[in-house]
Design a protein around this motif. Structure first.
Motif, mmCIF file in Angstrom:
data_model
loop_
_atom_site.group_PDB
_atom_site.id
_atom_site.type_symbol
_atom_site.label_atom_id
_atom_site.label_comp_id
_atom_site.label_asym_id
_atom_site.label_seq_id
_atom_site.Cartn_x
_atom_site.Cartn_y
_atom_site.Cartn_z
ATOM 1 N N GLY A 88 -6.698 -4.551 -7.391
ATOM 2 C CA GLY A 88 -8.061 -4.668 -6.903
ATOM 3 C C GLY A 88 -8.296 -3.772 -5.700
ATOM 4 O O GLY A 88 -7.459 -2.946 -5.339
ATOM 5 N N ARG A 89 -9.460 -3.930 -5.115
ATOM 6 C CA ARG A 89 -9.733 -3.198 -3.879
ATOM 7 C C ARG A 89 -9.744 -4.200 -2.736
ATOM 8 O O ARG A 89 -10.544 -5.128 -2.731
ATOM 9 C CB ARG A 89 -11.094 -2.494 -3.960
ATOM 10 C CG ARG A 89 -11.103 -1.297 -4.881
ATOM 11 C CD ARG A 89 -12.419 -0.557 -4.759
ATOM 12 N NE ARG A 89 -12.571 0.064 -3.448
ATOM 13 C CZ ARG A 89 -11.993 1.215 -3.123
ATOM 14 N NH1 ARG A 89 -11.255 1.849 -3.992
ATOM 15 N NH2 ARG A 89 -12.169 1.739 -1.931
ATOM 16 N N ASN A 90 -8.830 -4.035 -1.811
ATOM 17 C CA ASN A 90 -8.774 -4.963 -0.691
ATOM 18 C C ASN A 90 -8.201 -4.215 0.509
ATOM 19 O O ASN A 90 -7.112 -3.649 0.441
ATOM 20 C CB ASN A 90 -7.897 -6.162 -1.054
ATOM 21 C CG ASN A 90 -8.047 -7.269 -0.055
ATOM 22 O OD1 ASN A 90 -8.115 -7.013 1.147
ATOM 23 N ND2 ASN A 90 -8.111 -8.486 -0.542
ATOM 24 N N LYS A 91 -9.003 -4.215 1.589
ATOM 25 C CA LYS A 91 -8.578 -3.444 2.759
ATOM 26 C C LYS A 91 -7.527 -4.180 3.579
ATOM 27 O O LYS A 91 -6.900 -3.616 4.451
ATOM 28 C CB LYS A 91 -9.786 -3.142 3.650
ATOM 29 C CG LYS A 91 -10.433 -1.822 3.271
ATOM 30 C CD LYS A 91 -11.830 -1.693 3.801
ATOM 31 C CE LYS A 91 -11.936 -1.719 5.305
ATOM 32 N NZ LYS A 91 -13.338 -1.553 5.751
ATOM 33 N N LEU A 263 -0.734 -12.594 -3.512
ATOM 34 C CA LEU A 263 -2.144 -12.290 -3.272
ATOM 35 C C LEU A 263 -2.781 -11.636 -4.487
ATOM 36 O O LEU A 263 -3.949 -11.849 -4.764
ATOM 37 C CB LEU A 263 -2.288 -11.376 -2.044
ATOM 38 C CG LEU A 263 -2.047 -12.117 -0.713
ATOM 39 C CD1 LEU A 263 -2.185 -11.163 0.441
ATOM 40 C CD2 LEU A 263 -3.010 -13.263 -0.560
ATOM 41 N N SER A 264 -2.012 -10.847 -5.233
ATOM 42 C CA SER A 264 -2.618 -10.269 -6.427
ATOM 43 C C SER A 264 -2.801 -11.326 -7.504
ATOM 44 O O SER A 264 -3.761 -11.274 -8.270
ATOM 45 C CB SER A 264 -1.772 -9.083 -6.945
ATOM 46 O OG SER A 264 -0.749 -9.538 -7.749
ATOM 47 N N MET A 265 -1.913 -12.339 -7.506
ATOM 48 C CA MET A 265 -2.120 -13.460 -8.422
ATOM 49 C C MET A 265 -3.376 -14.237 -8.023
ATOM 50 O O MET A 265 -4.121 -14.706 -8.894
ATOM 51 C CB MET A 265 -0.912 -14.401 -8.400
ATOM 52 C CG MET A 265 0.214 -13.949 -9.308
ATOM 53 S SD MET A 265 1.758 -14.735 -8.871
ATOM 54 C CE MET A 265 1.527 -16.351 -9.562
ATOM 55 N N ALA A 266 -3.599 -14.348 -6.717
ATOM 56 C CA ALA A 266 -4.780 -15.059 -6.250
ATOM 57 C C ALA A 266 -6.047 -14.324 -6.663
ATOM 58 O O ALA A 266 -7.104 -14.919 -6.835
ATOM 59 C CB ALA A 266 -4.740 -15.219 -4.732
ATOM 60 N N HIS A 267 -5.936 -13.007 -6.824
ATOM 61 C CA HIS A 267 -7.124 -12.217 -7.201
ATOM 62 C C HIS A 267 -7.383 -12.225 -8.695
ATOM 63 O O HIS A 267 -8.422 -11.794 -9.136
ATOM 64 C CB HIS A 267 -6.961 -10.769 -6.740
ATOM 65 C CG HIS A 267 -7.327 -10.571 -5.311
ATOM 66 N ND1 HIS A 267 -6.544 -11.006 -4.287
ATOM 67 C CD2 HIS A 267 -8.408 -10.001 -4.742
ATOM 68 C CE1 HIS A 267 -7.114 -10.692 -3.145
ATOM 69 N NE2 HIS A 267 -8.242 -10.082 -3.390
#
Lengths: 270, 156
Positions: A88-91, A263-267
């Motif tokens: 995803g896109r996450n800063k 965190l990528s699982m959360a997304h």
């Protein structure tokens, strides 16, 4: 074997090394602070941020210096790890991963310092033979748990942000068995899965570093026995040190990687 | 091993560090890296383009060389042609001039001969007349015989 000047029994020596410099008169209550853990973790964190910030401010787009090369190598490494896993896109995630990796590595690296040096120095400065001083912040359960807690908060935050509250609740209750009657079972299973993430993060790091520190302490005990065992201790310490370089780097990497994965699982929206 | 307030302090520190890293550490480093990547990519692209340009220039140069050779050959050929033409023209002109000069000479010679002939004729006629005068001095009247003399003169 110790700088106290008095003869300590091995039990006392180990006990002494495993006790934090705690604030407050009541060391067992909740409102006590581990001053040494906070000192070293915050100090190392500030050192990390100051170093990277100063490199970042002077960063040239031309031919970089050696320090800039090193810093950029780390940044690139973290960035590519994040890009491989998180689509995803996450800063936030890439700087978070960089902070975790470098900070955890630096805190772990304190384990490389011979076990008696900094405690002895602290005793000298404090003028107190009984001054407690532990230098490896990641061997403090509070530190590892606080890192895991930060990650856990982000997991929940992004789960709710991406999937909505209902989506998050559905994920917790309608998997793996998508039947109404199975909701309690699902919830138990999924809740354990969710809770296991921060706990495993914290305990893995803590366990590795605590064990590493303990082994260094045990090896340090050998120097007090006799010449033969002391000589053996030198070899053992060197061997364990070299092996431990792998462990501290690996643990920092695992913590960073699992943070990215969680965190990528959360997304992910199912 | 007990959990205590250190947890709170540490969590706060963690949050602040991550925030600081996100705000002040990551962007300049990443922008420097990306900028440099862009420059390297540009440099590589430029090098590729330059190599292609060089190839093109080489082809162009060889083409021009071929053209130049062909033009030189053409020029030499036309010069040769022109040379032959000039020589021919000069020859023709010289022939014409020679013919003219010869013709003129001949005409002059002719005129001179005619003039001399006329002069000789006059002189011969005068001589003949004088001779005849001398011969016929006594008997023959000049006027009466002049037609005969004129006939003689015409016959010379």
């Amino acid at each position: 074997m110790s700088a106290t000047g008095e003869a300590l029994t091995p039990q006392e020596y180990i006990q002494h090394h495993l006790t934090f410099w705690a604030s407050g008169s009541e060391p067992s209550g909740f409102w006590t602070w581990h001053i040494d853990s906070l000192l070293f973790s915050v100090g190392l964190g500030v050192l990390f941020l100051w170093l990277f910030r100063s490199v970042g401010k002077k960063a040239t787009t031309g031919v970089p210096g050696k320090l800039q090369c090193f810093v950029e190598m780390l940044v690139e490494f973290v960035d590519s790890s994040v890009k491989e896993t998180f689509h995803g896109r996450n800063k936030l995630i890439a700087p978070l991963a960089l902070t975790i990796f470098v900070w955890v590595f630096m805190m772990n690296f304190m384990d490389m310092v011979p076990v008696d040096w900094l405690p002895s120095l602290a005793q000298l400065v404090a003028g107190d033979h009984n001054q407690k001083f532990r230098v490896v912040p990641t061997a403090d359960l509070n530190v590892t748990f606080s890192l895991a807690l930060g990650v856990f908060i982000l997991i929940i935050y992004y789960s709710i942000k991406v999937k909505g509250l209902s989506g998050f609740v559905k994920e917790l209750t309608l998997q793996p068995f998508n039947v109404k009657a199975m909701i309690p079972v699902n919830f138990v299973l999924e809740f354990v899965t969710l809770i296991a993430k921060p706990i495993s993060l914290a305990l893995r790091l803590f366990g590795n570093l605590y064990a590493g520190e303990l082994i260094f302490i045990l090896i340090a005990l050998m120097y007090g026995a006799n010449l033969a065992i002391g000589t053996l201790g030198v070899g053992l310490q060197l061997g364990w040190l070299i092996f431990h370089i792998l462990v501290i780097t690996l643990q920092a990497f695992i913590f960073m990687m699992l943070t990215i994965v969680y965190l990528s699982m959360a997304h992910e929206d199912h | 091993m007990n959990i205590n307030a250190t947890l709170i302090g540490q969590t706060l520190a963690f949050i602040i560090f991550v925030w600081f890293c996100m705000k002040f550490v990551w962007p300049p480093l990443m922008s420097a890296i990306e900028e440099r990547q862009k420059r390297i990519a540009d440099g590589l692209a430029n090098a590729d383009r330059a190599a292609k340009d060089l190839e093109l220039a080489r082809e162009k140069a060889s083409d021009q060389l071929k053209d130049a050779k062909a033009t030189a050959n053409e020029i030499i050929e036309s010069a040769n042609k022109r040379k032959a033409q000039i020589i021919d023209e000069a020859k023709a002109e010289a022939d014409a001039e020679r013919a003219k000069i010869i013709a003129q000479g001949q005409a002059e010679i002719e005129a001179e001969r005619n003039r001399v002939k006329e002069e000789l004729r006059q002189q011969v006629s005068a001589l003949a007349l004088a001779g005849a005068e001398k011969i016929l001095e006594r008997s023959i009247d000049e006027a009466a015989q002049s037609d005969i003399i004129a006939k003689l003169v015409a016959e010379i």
